[in-house]
Design an enzyme around this catalytic site. Sequence first.
Site, PDB file in Angstrom:
ATOM      1  N   HIS A 125     -66.065  19.555 -37.868  1.00  0.00           N
ATOM      2  CA  HIS A 125     -67.315  19.091 -38.459  1.00  0.00           C
ATOM      3  C   HIS A 125     -67.055  18.504 -39.844  1.00  0.00           C
ATOM      4  O   HIS A 125     -65.995  18.704 -40.441  1.00  0.00           O
ATOM      5  CB  HIS A 125     -68.380  20.198 -38.517  1.00  0.00           C
ATOM      6  CG  HIS A 125     -68.102  21.327 -39.462  1.00  0.00           C
ATOM      7  ND1 HIS A 125     -69.010  22.333 -39.706  1.00  0.00           N
ATOM      8  CD2 HIS A 125     -67.028  21.633 -40.238  1.00  0.00           C
ATOM      9  CE1 HIS A 125     -68.513  23.184 -40.573  1.00  0.00           C
ATOM     10  NE2 HIS A 125     -67.310  22.789 -40.917  1.00  0.00           N
ATOM     11  N   CYS A 161     -65.351  19.924 -47.928  1.00  0.00           N
ATOM     12  CA  CYS A 161     -65.972  19.931 -46.593  1.00  0.00           C
ATOM     13  C   CYS A 161     -66.737  18.634 -46.327  1.00  0.00           C
ATOM     14  O   CYS A 161     -67.131  18.364 -45.195  1.00  0.00           O
ATOM     15  CB  CYS A 161     -66.910  21.122 -46.437  1.00  0.00           C
ATOM     16  SG  CYS A 161     -66.036  22.684 -46.495  1.00  0.00           S
ATOM     17  N   HIS A 187     -62.952  18.428 -40.724  1.00  0.00           N
ATOM     18  CA  HIS A 187     -61.943  19.485 -40.603  1.00  0.00           C
ATOM     19  C   HIS A 187     -62.376  20.398 -39.462  1.00  0.00           C
ATOM     20  O   HIS A 187     -63.519  20.342 -39.012  1.00  0.00           O
ATOM     21  CB  HIS A 187     -61.822  20.274 -41.918  1.00  0.00           C
ATOM     22  CG  HIS A 187     -63.099  20.930 -42.304  1.00  0.00           C
ATOM     23  ND1 HIS A 187     -64.104  20.282 -42.982  1.00  0.00           N
ATOM     24  CD2 HIS A 187     -63.571  22.177 -42.064  1.00  0.00           C
ATOM     25  CE1 HIS A 187     -65.124  21.096 -43.154  1.00  0.00           C
ATOM     26  NE2 HIS A 187     -64.833  22.252 -42.607  1.00  0.00           N
ATOM     27  N   HIS A 202     -62.495  24.249 -37.223  1.00  0.00           N
ATOM     28  CA  HIS A 202     -62.569  25.708 -37.296  1.00  0.00           C
ATOM     29  C   HIS A 202     -62.310  26.296 -35.920  1.00  0.00           C
ATOM     30  O   HIS A 202     -62.676  25.697 -34.911  1.00  0.00           O
ATOM     31  CB  HIS A 202     -63.968  26.171 -37.724  1.00  0.00           C
ATOM     32  CG  HIS A 202     -64.301  25.843 -39.133  1.00  0.00           C
ATOM     33  ND1 HIS A 202     -63.771  26.521 -40.211  1.00  0.00           N
ATOM     34  CD2 HIS A 202     -65.121  24.902 -39.662  1.00  0.00           C
ATOM     35  CE1 HIS A 202     -64.250  26.014 -41.329  1.00  0.00           C
ATOM     36  NE2 HIS A 202     -65.071  25.024 -41.029  1.00  0.00           N
ATOM     37  N   ASP A 245     -66.946  23.077 -27.347  1.00  0.00           N
ATOM     38  CA  ASP A 245     -65.522  23.364 -27.546  1.00  0.00           C
ATOM     39  C   ASP A 245     -64.726  22.061 -27.618  1.00  0.00           C
ATOM     40  O   ASP A 245     -64.892  21.170 -26.791  1.00  0.00           O
ATOM     41  CB  ASP A 245     -64.999  24.249 -26.407  1.00  0.00           C
ATOM     42  CG  ASP A 245     -63.617  24.826 -26.715  1.00  0.00           C
ATOM     43  OD1 ASP A 245     -63.310  25.053 -27.909  1.00  0.00           O
ATOM     44  OD2 ASP A 245     -62.848  25.036 -25.767  1.00  0.00           O
ATOM     45  N   HIS A 246     -63.873  21.959 -28.638  1.00  0.00           N
ATOM     46  CA  HIS A 246     -63.064  20.753 -28.889  1.00  0.00           C
ATOM     47  C   HIS A 246     -63.916  19.516 -29.105  1.00  0.00           C
ATOM     48  O   HIS A 246     -63.520  18.407 -28.750  1.00  0.00           O
ATOM     49  CB  HIS A 246     -62.006  20.548 -27.790  1.00  0.00           C
ATOM     50  CG  HIS A 246     -60.895  21.554 -27.892  1.00  0.00           C
ATOM     51  ND1 HIS A 246     -61.059  22.862 -27.520  1.00  0.00           N
ATOM     52  CD2 HIS A 246     -59.639  21.452 -28.361  1.00  0.00           C
ATOM     53  CE1 HIS A 246     -59.942  23.522 -27.734  1.00  0.00           C
ATOM     54  NE2 HIS A 246     -59.073  22.695 -28.271  1.00  0.00           N
ATOM     55  N   GLU A 280     -66.961  31.808 -38.904  1.00  0.00           N
ATOM     56  CA  GLU A 280     -66.365  30.497 -39.153  1.00  0.00           C
ATOM     57  C   GLU A 280     -64.916  30.673 -39.619  1.00  0.00           C
ATOM     58  O   GLU A 280     -64.017  29.931 -39.234  1.00  0.00           O
ATOM     59  CB  GLU A 280     -67.200  29.790 -40.214  1.00  0.00           C
ATOM     60  CG  GLU A 280     -66.773  28.397 -40.547  1.00  0.00           C
ATOM     61  CD  GLU A 280     -67.608  27.853 -41.689  1.00  0.00           C
ATOM     62  OE1 GLU A 280     -68.238  26.820 -41.498  1.00  0.00           O
ATOM     63  OE2 GLU A 280     -67.640  28.487 -42.762  1.00  0.00           O
TER      64      GLU A 280
HETATM   65 NI    NI Z   1     -66.131  23.820 -42.237  1.00  0.00          NI
END
Ligand code: NI
Length: 138
Positions: A15, A34, A40, A42, A80-81, A124
């Site tokens: 995100h 961010c 980036h 998570h 996911d992904h 997270e």
């Molecule tokens: Ni983040």
Amino acid sequence: MRAHLGRRYRLSASHRLFSESLSDAENQNVYGKCANPHGHGHNYTVEVIVGGEIDNATGMVMDLAQLDGCVSREVLEPFDHANLNTLECFREVVPTTENLVIEIRKRLESTLPRKMTLGVRVEETSNNFFEYYEEPIP
Ligand code: NI
């Protein structure tokens, strides 16, 4: 008697935290790195907690396979992904983990088999987690 059942799932996604309603400078100020344009990732841990009556015949609050099916279909398959920013649900909503929790809850709520309470907790990082409960889970 009522009880709660919690189950843990893993979800990797990327995100970028950036709000259209803020200037570039404000975004940098609020979100720091961010807000970097390339985003980036998570490795999120998603915990789903359902509460309800214990079924007399099965002794269970909910069948685990059924819960897994709902979570796979509604959460893991779409997220996911994925790059969360590209998804329709985050087109006008900043994909913070607060908003991810709300979105996961919204998606699961409609699929549960009968009136149950639903809690969602998303980790997270090992230091940050976000939760949403419709009512306090004892
Ligand atoms: Ni983040």
